[in-house]
Design a protein around this motif. Structure first.
Motif, PDB file in Angstrom:
ATOM      1  N   CYS A 118       9.525  77.740  97.649  1.00 35.82           N
ATOM      2  CA  CYS A 118       9.548  77.396  99.071  1.00 35.82           C
ATOM      3  C   CYS A 118       8.217  76.773  99.508  1.00 35.82           C
ATOM      4  CB  CYS A 118       9.775  78.652  99.903  1.00 35.82           C
ATOM      5  SG  CYS A 118      11.418  79.364  99.748  1.00 35.82           S
ATOM      6  N   ALA A 119       8.277  76.116 100.638  1.00 34.89           N
ATOM      7  CA  ALA A 119       7.089  75.456 101.196  1.00 34.89           C
ATOM      8  C   ALA A 119       5.958  76.448 101.455  1.00 34.89           C
ATOM      9  CB  ALA A 119       7.469  74.758 102.496  1.00 34.89           C
ATOM     10  N   VAL A 143      13.175  76.922 111.493  1.00 36.33           N
ATOM     11  CA  VAL A 143      13.354  77.727 110.282  1.00 36.33           C
ATOM     12  C   VAL A 143      12.353  78.865 110.302  1.00 36.33           C
ATOM     13  CG1 VAL A 143      11.805  76.275 108.894  1.00 36.33           C
ATOM     14  CG2 VAL A 143      13.578  77.593 107.754  1.00 36.33           C
ATOM     15  N   SER A 144      12.793  80.000 109.802  1.00 42.89           N
ATOM     16  CA  SER A 144      11.935  81.173 109.693  1.00 42.89           C
ATOM     17  C   SER A 144      11.812  81.523 108.212  1.00 42.89           C
ATOM     18  CB  SER A 144      12.578  82.329 110.480  1.00 42.89           C
ATOM     19  OG  SER A 144      11.722  83.443 110.510  1.00 42.89           O
ATOM     20  N   PRO A 145      10.658  81.987 107.773  1.00 44.66           N
ATOM     21  CA  PRO A 145      10.451  82.226 106.340  1.00 44.66           C
ATOM     22  C   PRO A 145      11.495  83.161 105.726  1.00 44.66           C
ATOM     23  CG  PRO A 145       8.369  82.388 107.513  1.00 44.66           C
ATOM     24  CD  PRO A 145       9.440  82.267 108.560  1.00 44.66           C
ATOM     25  N   ASN A 195       8.733  72.560  99.954  1.00 44.07           N
ATOM     26  CA  ASN A 195       9.620  73.152  98.958  1.00 44.07           C
ATOM     27  C   ASN A 195       9.782  72.196  97.779  1.00 44.07           C
ATOM     28  OD1 ASN A 195      11.081  71.586 100.891  1.00 44.07           O
ATOM     29  ND2 ASN A 195      13.004  72.556 100.370  1.00 44.07           N
ATOM     30  N   VAL A 196       9.809  72.789  96.603  1.00 43.71           N
ATOM     31  CA  VAL A 196       9.960  72.017  95.368  1.00 43.71           C
ATOM     32  C   VAL A 196      11.143  72.617  94.626  1.00 43.71           C
ATOM     33  CG1 VAL A 196       8.848  71.235  93.252  1.00 43.71           C
ATOM     34  CG2 VAL A 196       7.463  71.581  95.321  1.00 43.71           C
ATOM     35  N   GLU A 197      12.259  71.885  94.658  1.00 43.05           N
ATOM     36  CA  GLU A 197      13.495  72.402  94.046  1.00 43.05           C
ATOM     37  C   GLU A 197      13.547  72.074  92.563  1.00 43.05           C
ATOM     38  OE1 GLU A 197      16.725  71.045  96.575  1.00 43.05           O
ATOM     39  OE2 GLU A 197      16.170  72.555  98.098  1.00 43.05           O
ATOM     40  N   ASN A 198      14.524  72.666  91.905  1.00 43.46           N
ATOM     41  CA  ASN A 198      14.642  72.514  90.459  1.00 43.46           C
ATOM     42  C   ASN A 198      16.112  72.518  90.073  1.00 43.46           C
ATOM     43  OD1 ASN A 198      14.603  73.692  87.489  1.00 43.46           O
ATOM     44  ND2 ASN A 198      12.572  72.913  87.929  1.00 43.46           N
TER      45      ASN A 198
END
Ligand code: THU
Length: 126
Positions: free
Chosen positions: A53-54, A82-84, A42-45
């Motif tokens: 999301c990953a 975790v589930s998508p 995941n790449v947040e902003n």
């Protein structure tokens, strides 16, 4: 690669997640039908809605390299099983009903489901 190994690959990439806002780090490992593995995090902003999301990262990496057929995706997080999310389910469904989704508390307790079971009646234009 078997699904346990795929899950471990997802765990290993968690360290690259960029999640300074949620501190919830996610790793994904996507296995193509021809055997390649693409990882994603995941790449947040600062503008939260721009976060990806990953699973999306992994799928975009693979699709942009020309891959369209996927066997499975494993997802792991820093916060346990975790589930998508809904958007990721739709993202995966685009490329097939029967993509397996590998989740679990750890590599010894993996669960295998299919995307069509996580997203019944998923939307497609074609
Ligand atoms: N996240 C994922 O990467 N994948 C999911 O399927 C669930 C949510 C990320 C997005 C955000 O960076 C953080 O987890 C908290 O929602």
């Amino acid at each position: 690669m078997d699904y346990r190994e795929l899950y471990k690959t997802a765990q290993q990439i968690i360290q690259n997640a960029y999640a300074p806002y949620s501190n919830f780090k996610v790793g994904a490992a996507l296995l193509t039908k021809s055997g390649e593995v693409f990882t994603g995090v995941n790449v947040e902003n600062s503008a939260y809605g721009a976060t990806i999301c990953a699973e999306q990262t992994a799928l975009v990496k693979a699709a942009s390299e020309g891959y369209r057929e996927f066997d499975a995706i494993a997802v792991a997080s820093s916060g346990g099983e975790v589930s998508p999310c809904g958007i990721c389910r739709q993202f995966l469904f685009e490329f097939g009903d029967d993509i397996k989704v590998i989740t679990g508390e750890d590599e010894d307790h993996i669960k295998v489901t299919q995307i069509k079971d996580l997203l019944p009646n998923g939307f497609r234009l074609k």
